[in-house]
Scaffold this motif. Structure first.
Motif, PDB file in Angstrom:
ATOM      1  N   TYR A 119      51.166  30.523  25.351  1.00 32.58           N
ATOM      2  CA  TYR A 119      50.385  29.855  26.410  1.00 32.58           C
ATOM      3  C   TYR A 119      50.905  28.462  26.729  1.00 32.58           C
ATOM      4  O   TYR A 119      50.634  27.950  27.810  1.00 32.58           O
ATOM      5  CB  TYR A 119      48.878  29.892  26.127  1.00 32.58           C
ATOM      6  N   SER A 120      51.659  27.849  25.797  1.00 32.94           N
ATOM      7  CA  SER A 120      52.178  26.512  26.092  1.00 32.94           C
ATOM      8  C   SER A 120      53.387  26.563  27.021  1.00 32.94           C
ATOM      9  O   SER A 120      53.864  25.528  27.474  1.00 32.94           O
ATOM     10  CB  SER A 120      52.545  25.781  24.805  1.00 32.94           C
ATOM     11  N   LYS A 121      53.877  27.762  27.310  1.00 33.85           N
ATOM     12  CA  LYS A 121      54.986  27.902  28.267  1.00 33.85           C
ATOM     13  C   LYS A 121      54.575  27.501  29.670  1.00 33.85           C
ATOM     14  O   LYS A 121      55.405  27.214  30.511  1.00 33.85           O
ATOM     15  CB  LYS A 121      55.439  29.368  28.340  1.00 33.85           C
ATOM     16  N   ARG A 122      53.285  27.560  29.942  1.00 36.37           N
ATOM     17  CA  ARG A 122      52.768  27.236  31.277  1.00 36.37           C
ATOM     18  C   ARG A 122      53.485  28.046  32.354  1.00 36.37           C
ATOM     19  O   ARG A 122      53.813  27.534  33.423  1.00 36.37           O
ATOM     20  CB  ARG A 122      52.915  25.732  31.547  1.00 36.37           C
ATOM     21  N   ALA A 123      53.751  29.307  32.028  1.00 35.49           N
ATOM     22  CA  ALA A 123      54.449  30.157  32.998  1.00 35.49           C
ATOM     23  C   ALA A 123      53.495  30.569  34.112  1.00 35.49           C
ATOM     24  O   ALA A 123      52.342  30.912  33.854  1.00 35.49           O
ATOM     25  CB  ALA A 123      54.999  31.396  32.302  1.00 35.49           C
ATOM     26  N   THR A 124      53.989  30.494  35.346  1.00 35.23           N
ATOM     27  CA  THR A 124      53.175  30.896  36.482  1.00 35.23           C
ATOM     28  C   THR A 124      52.744  32.351  36.320  1.00 35.23           C
ATOM     29  O   THR A 124      53.544  33.212  35.987  1.00 35.23           O
ATOM     30  CB  THR A 124      53.975  30.733  37.780  1.00 35.23           C
ATOM     31  N   GLY A 125      51.464  32.615  36.552  1.00 36.87           N
ATOM     32  CA  GLY A 125      50.973  33.990  36.484  1.00 36.87           C
ATOM     33  C   GLY A 125      50.532  34.393  35.093  1.00 36.87           C
ATOM     34  O   GLY A 125      50.039  35.497  34.885  1.00 36.87           O
ATOM     35  N   GLN A 126      50.700  33.496  34.123  1.00 38.94           N
ATOM     36  CA  GLN A 126      50.266  33.811  32.760  1.00 38.94           C
ATOM     37  C   GLN A 126      49.186  32.820  32.366  1.00 38.94           C
ATOM     38  O   GLN A 126      49.394  31.613  32.399  1.00 38.94           O
ATOM     39  CB  GLN A 126      51.446  33.706  31.807  1.00 38.94           C
ATOM     40  N   LYS A 127      48.019  33.326  32.053  1.00 38.51           N
ATOM     41  CA  LYS A 127      46.946  32.402  31.676  1.00 38.51           C
ATOM     42  C   LYS A 127      46.100  32.985  30.563  1.00 38.51           C
ATOM     43  O   LYS A 127      45.696  34.148  30.618  1.00 38.51           O
ATOM     44  CB  LYS A 127      46.080  32.066  32.899  1.00 38.51           C
ATOM     45  N   TYR A 128      45.818  32.166  29.560  1.00 37.27           N
ATOM     46  CA  TYR A 128      44.982  32.573  28.433  1.00 37.27           C
ATOM     47  C   TYR A 128      43.533  32.179  28.683  1.00 37.27           C
ATOM     48  O   TYR A 128      43.246  31.173  29.337  1.00 37.27           O
ATOM     49  CB  TYR A 128      45.462  31.902  27.149  1.00 37.27           C
ATOM     50  N   LEU A 129      42.646  32.984  28.089  1.00 33.11           N
ATOM     51  CA  LEU A 129      41.220  32.678  28.121  1.00 33.11           C
ATOM     52  C   LEU A 129      40.720  32.663  26.683  1.00 33.11           C
ATOM     53  O   LEU A 129      41.059  33.556  25.890  1.00 33.11           O
ATOM     54  CB  LEU A 129      40.477  33.757  28.915  1.00 33.11           C
ATOM     55  N   ILE A 130      39.964  31.638  26.339  1.00 35.93           N
ATOM     56  CA  ILE A 130      39.336  31.609  25.012  1.00 35.93           C
ATOM     57  C   ILE A 130      37.922  32.171  25.135  1.00 35.93           C
ATOM     58  O   ILE A 130      37.153  31.753  26.011  1.00 35.93           O
ATOM     59  CB  ILE A 130      39.289  30.175  24.452  1.00 35.93           C
ATOM     60  N   ASP A 131      37.599  33.122  24.250  1.00 30.85           N
ATOM     61  CA  ASP A 131      36.233  33.656  24.188  1.00 30.85           C
ATOM     62  C   ASP A 131      35.617  33.203  22.866  1.00 30.85           C
ATOM     63  O   ASP A 131      35.890  33.782  21.814  1.00 30.85           O
ATOM     64  CB  ASP A 131      36.267  35.187  24.276  1.00 30.85           C
ATOM     65  N   PRO A 132      34.796  32.165  22.903  1.00 31.99           N
ATOM     66  CA  PRO A 132      34.271  31.598  21.652  1.00 31.99           C
ATOM     67  C   PRO A 132      33.271  32.511  20.942  1.00 31.99           C
ATOM     68  O   PRO A 132      32.887  32.220  19.801  1.00 31.99           O
ATOM     69  CB  PRO A 132      33.584  30.301  22.101  1.00 31.99           C
ATOM     70  N   THR A 133      32.865  33.604  21.596  1.00 28.68           N
ATOM     71  CA  THR A 133      31.936  34.527  20.923  1.00 28.68           C
ATOM     72  C   THR A 133      32.695  35.485  20.010  1.00 28.68           C
ATOM     73  O   THR A 133      32.090  36.173  19.192  1.00 28.68           O
ATOM     74  CB  THR A 133      31.110  35.352  21.941  1.00 28.68           C
ATOM     75  N   ARG A 134      34.016  35.527  20.156  1.00 31.78           N
ATOM     76  CA  ARG A 134      34.809  36.407  19.285  1.00 31.78           C
ATOM     77  C   ARG A 134      35.018  35.773  17.918  1.00 31.78           C
ATOM     78  O   ARG A 134      35.151  34.561  17.804  1.00 31.78           O
ATOM     79  CB  ARG A 134      36.200  36.647  19.882  1.00 31.78           C
ATOM     80  N   ALA A 135      35.104  36.613  16.926  1.00 32.84           N
ATOM     81  CA  ALA A 135      35.338  36.104  15.571  1.00 32.84           C
ATOM     82  C   ALA A 135      36.805  35.703  15.429  1.00 32.84           C
ATOM     83  O   ALA A 135      37.680  36.268  16.062  1.00 32.84           O
ATOM     84  CB  ALA A 135      34.993  37.174  14.552  1.00 32.84           C
TER      85      ALA A 135
END
Lengths: 377, 377
Positions: free
Chosen positions: A361-377
């Protein structure tokens, strides 16, 4: 029952020129009369979050570091970057600019109580957390039927895209140029400009991105990977009359190339040569830093030019509240259309600290985006 | 008798990526009713003239070229520079932004006739000539007893220095930073700031320049050749609160260093760390190009910053006429004190085309300035 503790991702720059990002448990403040507590269900990792998380560290140096916390990483800052980070040495900064969730507790005021059970989008830091206490008036309440994941990205990209258009109008320009144009943000901007009849020149880096933007109806797409890029850009600028650019890349010469092409476009119909360039004011705002390294300005475009930083927070502070409300209402109304976001991967809070995921995710590549779901373990 | 011909220095960029600068004889237009003809007696070679004269050519390639004219030189432009010069291909541009002389002929209007015999300073190009026809209202008439040589530099440097102070006031700043501060212009700026009580931070490149500025009463002088430069600059900026800089160098990282030091100064008393830097707006205008090469912006100073071109012509166009008159009157009144210029060498029109002289004056070294005397053989 109102939660009193939450896990959060905290970033700290240290005297030894390293930064640590750690998952820690902290007390959650009790909501005041006008506050609500949001159970966070989705928070995107935007390029603008990376600066808070990693303080512009050298990302090749990221390693897990259990001495800080069970889930933690450490990375090293160059001397130059460290110079700009001295103000945050020793401060534990909670990360995450925005997110979406459900209001699970509320203060005693009517405004706060009215939000109980609602799906809201919120912003302001500390969003990479299980819970976030926030003023009710800072919540963007989304229409019935909106899922928290759809609310996750309702501030940064939508308001930045709308802010670009507002800035264009306020500063007297009549068209826009946008780089990294195939991004989530860039796609929103194209949809806004199509709807509002604003000429937009999209700058992308790959043929498939150009295809994507044309598929969205973009009339002007210029691909930096093509030999005719500067010619294409100049033609597009001459056709649109765009004299305001927003550059997400920051580093390198792209800002300078845009100014040079604007100047060429302005001079295309010039009858006489002006020794100091055209008198057309050409402006590019740098609003991101997808490319590290210095911005290179070649200054081959006369003297009527400006480059500057553009920050959503400052923009929202400086516009009239009624304008801000108008923009936010548009986001809420069009959250599933104009302002829909797409994610390539969903991780948990601890998953966001996995060095392999960070490398992605630190690549900051166009079209690639991470989502954090804090409800996941 | 009204002169009808004049020798002039003409610069032309050619398709083959060369520029020629030649001494040519041209017809002098007959003065209209409101015009005068000035016999030029002194015209400085300012850094801002070099761009017109040599079109940013590689100065190591300058050679005499008698195929163009008896007195002429030719030099080569790099592909990058040539790209910015396409607008002037084939145009013979007369050089010389300003100069001083005596009115030797005048149109029929009272305003023009009133100037006969007067010593005037004028600007607007084509000043490297024996005669210049110009509107009477564009002449700055100097007090009795002023020599033409004293009138030579009464526009570019004096009005630029005054323009910096006006810009500071108009844009809401309260102090200034200036680079290449030991220049003729820089010395004028220090005198203005002393007289007007404006905090000024002078950036120089050598200890002897620092001494010179301190001798003029400068309270803040920072020397880039000293190891403690950034620390000194930050301290000076914290003490003065200066948030507006004018950079004559253009190329390199000095503009970026100034912004970084302004940011450090703004954060010195900060109670909390702001993730996107201070909200203090930091601005640097690039008004010259003493250093070739791109401007490097390291972007380690948050998001509240701007960089832009600053051009005297544009400034004078944009301010109210009454303000322009006020500034010009100040120049006339203080031409032998605040706005006195110093020259290291005087050359004739043909002498300015001697490659050895060009090698000297094109260095743009602080404290070294050439004057052209068109009355010399």
């Amino acid at each position: 029952m109102t939660p009193t503790q939450t896990l959060q991702l905290h970033s700290t720059v240290h005297e030894d020129s390293t930064v640590t990002l750690a998952l820690v448990e902290v007390d959650l403040p009790a909501p005041g009369a006008d506050d609500v507590v949001v159970r966070m269900e989705a928070a995107p990792i935007n390029p603008s979050d990376l600066g808070v998380m990693f303080a512009r560290a050298d990302m090749s140096t990221v390693v897990s570091d259990a001495s800080v916390a069970t889930h933690a990483v450490r990375a090293t800052l160059s001397p130059e970057v460290m110079q700009g980070a001295t103000g945050r040495i020793g401060l534990a900064i909670p990360a995450g600019n925005e997110g979406g969730g459900v209001v699970v507790a509320a203060g005693t005021s009517d405004a706060a109580q009215a939000l109980l059970g609602k799906v809201v989008g919120i912003r302001g830091g500390a969003m990479y957390a299980q819970y976030r206490c926030i003023a009710a008036q800072d919540c963007l309440v989304l229409p019935e039927g909106t899922a928290p994941v759809d609310a996750a990205s309702c501030f940064v990209n939508p308001l930045t895209a709308l802010g670009m258009v507002e800035t264009m109008r306020m500063e007297g320009h009549t068209g826009l140029v946008h780089t990294a144009a195939a991004s989530n943000l860039g796609q929103m901007l194209q949809k806004i400009c199509t709807a509002d009849g604003i000429p937009l020149v999209n700058i992308v880096r790959k043929p498939e991105q150009a295809d994507l933007m044309r598929g969205l109806g973009a009339a002007h797409v210029c691909d930096t990977s093509q030999p005719a890029f500067m010619e294409d850009l100049t033609t597009a600028l001459a056709e649109t009359g765009a004299t305001l650019g927003f550059d997400a890349t920051g580093g390198g010469a792209l800002t300078s190339h845009i100014l040079a092409a604007m100047e060429s476009a302005a001079n295309r119909d010039a009858k006489t040569f002006s020794r100091y360039g055209s008198t057309v004011h050409k402006q590019v705002y740098v609003y991101g830093s997808l490319e590290d390294g210095p911005t290179l300005l070649h200054r081959t475009y006369g003297m009527s030019w400006g480059v500057g930083g553009w920050l959503l927070t400052n923009f929202l502070r400086d516009i009239p509240p009624a304008t801000a409300d108008r923009l936010k209402n548009r986001v809420a109304t069009e959250i599933k259309t104009t302002f829909a976001s797409h994610y390539t991967k969903v991780v948990s809070l601890s998953g966001a600290l996995n060095p392999d995921e960070i490398a992605q995710y630190s690549k900051r590549a166009t079209g690639q985006k991470y989502l954090i779901d804090p409800t996941r373990a």
